[in-house]
Enzyme design. Sequence first.
Site, PDB file in Angstrom:
ATOM      1  N   ARG A   1       0.841  -1.191   0.000  1.00 27.49           N
ATOM      2  CA  ARG A   1       0.000   0.000   0.000  1.00 27.49           C
ATOM      3  C   ARG A   1       0.881   1.248   0.000  1.00 27.49           C
ATOM      4  NH1 ARG A   1      -5.082   1.698  -1.169  1.00 27.49           N
ATOM      5  NH2 ARG A   1      -6.122   2.781   0.536  1.00 27.49           N
TER       6      ARG A   1
ATOM      7  N   THR B   1      -9.585   0.390  -9.945  1.00 31.98           N
ATOM      8  CA  THR B   1      -8.599  -0.476  -9.318  1.00 31.98           C
ATOM      9  C   THR B   1      -8.577  -1.698 -10.218  1.00 31.98           C
ATOM     10  OG1 THR B   1      -9.109   0.326  -7.110  1.00 31.98           O
ATOM     11  CG2 THR B   1      -8.194  -1.861  -7.205  1.00 31.98           C
TER      12      THR B   1
ATOM     13  N   THR C   1      -4.038  -0.742  -7.295  1.00 34.16           N
ATOM     14  CA  THR C   1      -4.847   0.438  -7.619  1.00 34.16           C
ATOM     15  C   THR C   1      -4.039   1.719  -7.740  1.00 34.16           C
ATOM     16  OG1 THR C   1      -6.834   1.647  -6.940  1.00 34.16           O
ATOM     17  CG2 THR C   1      -5.331   1.024  -5.187  1.00 34.16           C
TER      18      THR C   1
ATOM     19  N   ASN D   1      -6.276   4.187  -7.214  1.00 29.46           N
ATOM     20  CA  ASN D   1      -7.492   4.734  -6.597  1.00 29.46           C
ATOM     21  C   ASN D   1      -8.464   5.165  -7.686  1.00 29.46           C
ATOM     22  OD1 ASN D   1      -9.247   5.243  -4.552  1.00 29.46           O
ATOM     23  ND2 ASN D   1      -8.430   7.240  -4.035  1.00 29.46           N
TER      24      ASN D   1
ATOM     25  N   ASP E   1      -7.967   8.139   0.428  1.00 31.80           N
ATOM     26  CA  ASP E   1      -8.467   7.035   1.258  1.00 31.80           C
ATOM     27  C   ASP E   1      -8.246   7.283   2.749  1.00 31.80           C
ATOM     28  OD1 ASP E   1      -9.630   5.478  -0.655  1.00 31.80           O
ATOM     29  OD2 ASP E   1      -7.951   4.116  -0.914  1.00 31.80           O
TER      30      ASP E   1
ATOM     31  N   SER F   1     -10.106  -0.766   1.037  1.00 31.06           N
ATOM     32  CA  SER F   1     -11.157  -1.798   0.981  1.00 31.06           C
ATOM     33  C   SER F   1     -10.722  -2.981   0.128  1.00 31.06           C
ATOM     34  CB  SER F   1     -12.432  -1.211   0.367  1.00 31.06           C
ATOM     35  OG  SER F   1     -12.894  -0.140   1.134  1.00 31.06           O
TER      36      SER F   1
ATOM     37  N   GLY G   1     -13.493  -1.667  -7.173  1.00 35.97           N
ATOM     38  CA  GLY G   1     -14.825  -1.132  -6.869  1.00 35.97           C
ATOM     39  C   GLY G   1     -14.901  -0.318  -5.599  1.00 35.97           C
ATOM     40  N   GLY G   2     -13.759   0.154  -5.084  1.00 37.45           N
ATOM     41  CA  GLY G   2     -13.800   0.991  -3.880  1.00 37.45           C
ATOM     42  C   GLY G   2     -14.504   0.256  -2.754  1.00 37.45           C
TER      43      GLY G   2
HETATM   44  O1  DON Z   1      -7.919   1.025  -1.514  1.00 39.66           O
HETATM   45  C1  DON Z   1      -9.089   1.297  -1.712  1.00 39.66           C
HETATM   46  O2  DON Z   1     -10.002   0.870  -1.041  1.00 39.66           O
HETATM   47  C2  DON Z   1      -9.447   2.167  -2.891  1.00 39.66           C
HETATM   48  N1  DON Z   1      -8.352   3.047  -3.184  1.00 39.66           N
HETATM   49  C3  DON Z   1      -9.785   1.274  -4.027  1.00 39.66           C
HETATM   50  C4  DON Z   1     -10.210   2.041  -5.230  1.00 39.66           C
HETATM   51  C5  DON Z   1     -10.952   1.215  -6.174  1.00 39.66           C
HETATM   52  O3  DON Z   1     -11.247   0.076  -5.979  1.00 39.66           O
HETATM   53  C6  DON Z   1     -11.372   1.869  -7.377  1.00 39.66           C
HETATM   54  N2  DON Z   1     -12.001   0.906  -8.262  1.00 39.66           N
HETATM   55  N3  DON Z   1     -12.845   0.709  -8.918  1.00 39.66           N
END
Ligand code: DON
Length: 565
Positions: free
Chosen positions: A100, A375, A393, A395, A417, A447, A467-468
């Site tokens: 990360r 992502t 990702t 983001n 985030d 996430s 998908g955040g």
């Molecule tokens: O780490 C996370 O939770 C977010 N930065 C993820 C972002 C994400 O999945 C965007 N995608 N569709």
Amino acid sequence: MKIKSLFLALLVCACQSSQISTTREPEVGPLGEQAMVSSAHPLATKVGVEVLKNGGNAIDAAVAVKFALAVVFPRAGNLGGGGFAVYRLNDGSTGALDFREKAPKNASRNMYLDEAGNVIDNLSLIGHKAAGVPGSVDGILKLHEKLGTKPLAELIQPSIELAYYGFTITEDQADEFNEKSEEFVEVNGPDFFLVKDQLWQAGDTLKFTELAATLTQIRDRGREGFYGGIVADQIVKEMQSGGGLITEEDLKAYNAQWRNPITSSYRGHKIISMPPPSSGGVAILQLLQGAELYDVKAMGHNTAETIHLMTELERRVYADRATHLGDPDYYDIPVDMLLDPEYNKERFSSISLKKKTDSQEIKEGEVEIIESVETTHFSIVDPEGNAVSLTTTLNSFFGCKVYVKGAGFFLNNEMDDFSAKPGVPNQFGLVGGEANSILPEKRMLSSMTPTLVEKDGKLKMVVGTPGGSTIITSNFQVIMNVIDHGMGMQDAVNATRTHSQWLPDRILIEERPIKPNVIKGLEKLGHVIERRKSMGRMDCILVRDDGKLEGGADYSRGDNYAEGF
Ligand code: DON
């Protein structure tokens, strides 16, 4: 792709004949006798399959696919971002790697607030200040160092060639380049090479020659080829030109961390997932512990009763997430408590199947909308039975949109985030507090939920998605679709998905087939429903009872593609 058109045709027919059609043909995904790769782009999948056919293991393939996605899927595949990987070797041993991004050393708690203490719009999302220190390259090299068998040069070479000689873009990619052109110009100036006089079209060739040079640096100099030397200079210069915070010292200090995966059981299966700073692992294990208290199979797939139950579980789990989860190196995360079945039994005991709970009763907070973002995830199983689940990702689509001049890649906007201010939602509508506040060198909560499922001591599933905040619930549903609803992998991935997250207090349901009485049934229980075009782009693998591997790639939601042999 033929199957994709067929699926879409079925979907269109289904939606035309009735707003709320139940039509959804069961479908078996690609099968492999020995190995399978599923990723967001056919070219990246093929790079991974080639590595496996040449005798590389799942880790070698993961290294190659990760670099390939940085080229052929630039909106999310990356060198300038970060991610998580969970692996399981065929001897049953497991591990988790946290690569990360980290806050730069000069970051501070209130860096996105104005003098009145209000969050400044977009500062954590667009432009140089939004970028965290990239972790992808250190992560992938650590993974290779520990478990890879093939020379790095062999694994990275296909990506150098794709970047240098170019590849043809898909319709989806043409659309996204066209859509982002204004932001590209705003951040990178009018001559930015991804903005053309004419619109991009499917079939256009795209070359990333600067990126080919950066990949060559990494091939020849390893970690130093990115975190030192010319590439580090280019990143620092880019930062200085736009008020960004990342310094040479930040790059040198970046260090991906090995962590212990977290596990829990679900109806006789062992679920292996990512620990903090992912919130996803803890959350999905809590959700499954809650689901296990009910006969979900008897309740039925995507019935009002099942969606209501999932929503009520999610409401409570996302409230826990907001309060308790953050970077374990900076905050004492009560993981054991959150994964204690007794705690969860108590936590879910207020659920009624007759009526919704108000989120405000669970915890206070004000939130807004979830935006569309990017992502990417891939899943790999090799002929020896080793498995890798990796989510990575930038983001948002193309991260903070800053393209490092000379080095040829986008930087993340992962700083969003963090919780910029307690109770103020980020782009996913997620709120947080002290546990996820900004501190120098801290990792922002995520996430992303790369997950593996084991049954009777053997690998059963490899799952994951972008998908955040919807990542957690998409994985939750795909696991239940297989274990409770008896679906195969492709079918489990194709199924209509729903999502809720405590705040805002509503259920998102995809604009895909759903049984006629379901929405009314949910409204009767008090829920507010919103439809979303689609959520998540899953790349999963199932080890079937006959021993064959079934790929489940979200080809009907994206360009995702699984191939096995
Ligand atoms: O780490 C996370 O939770 C977010 N930065 C993820 C972002 C994400 O999945 C965007 N995608 N569709």
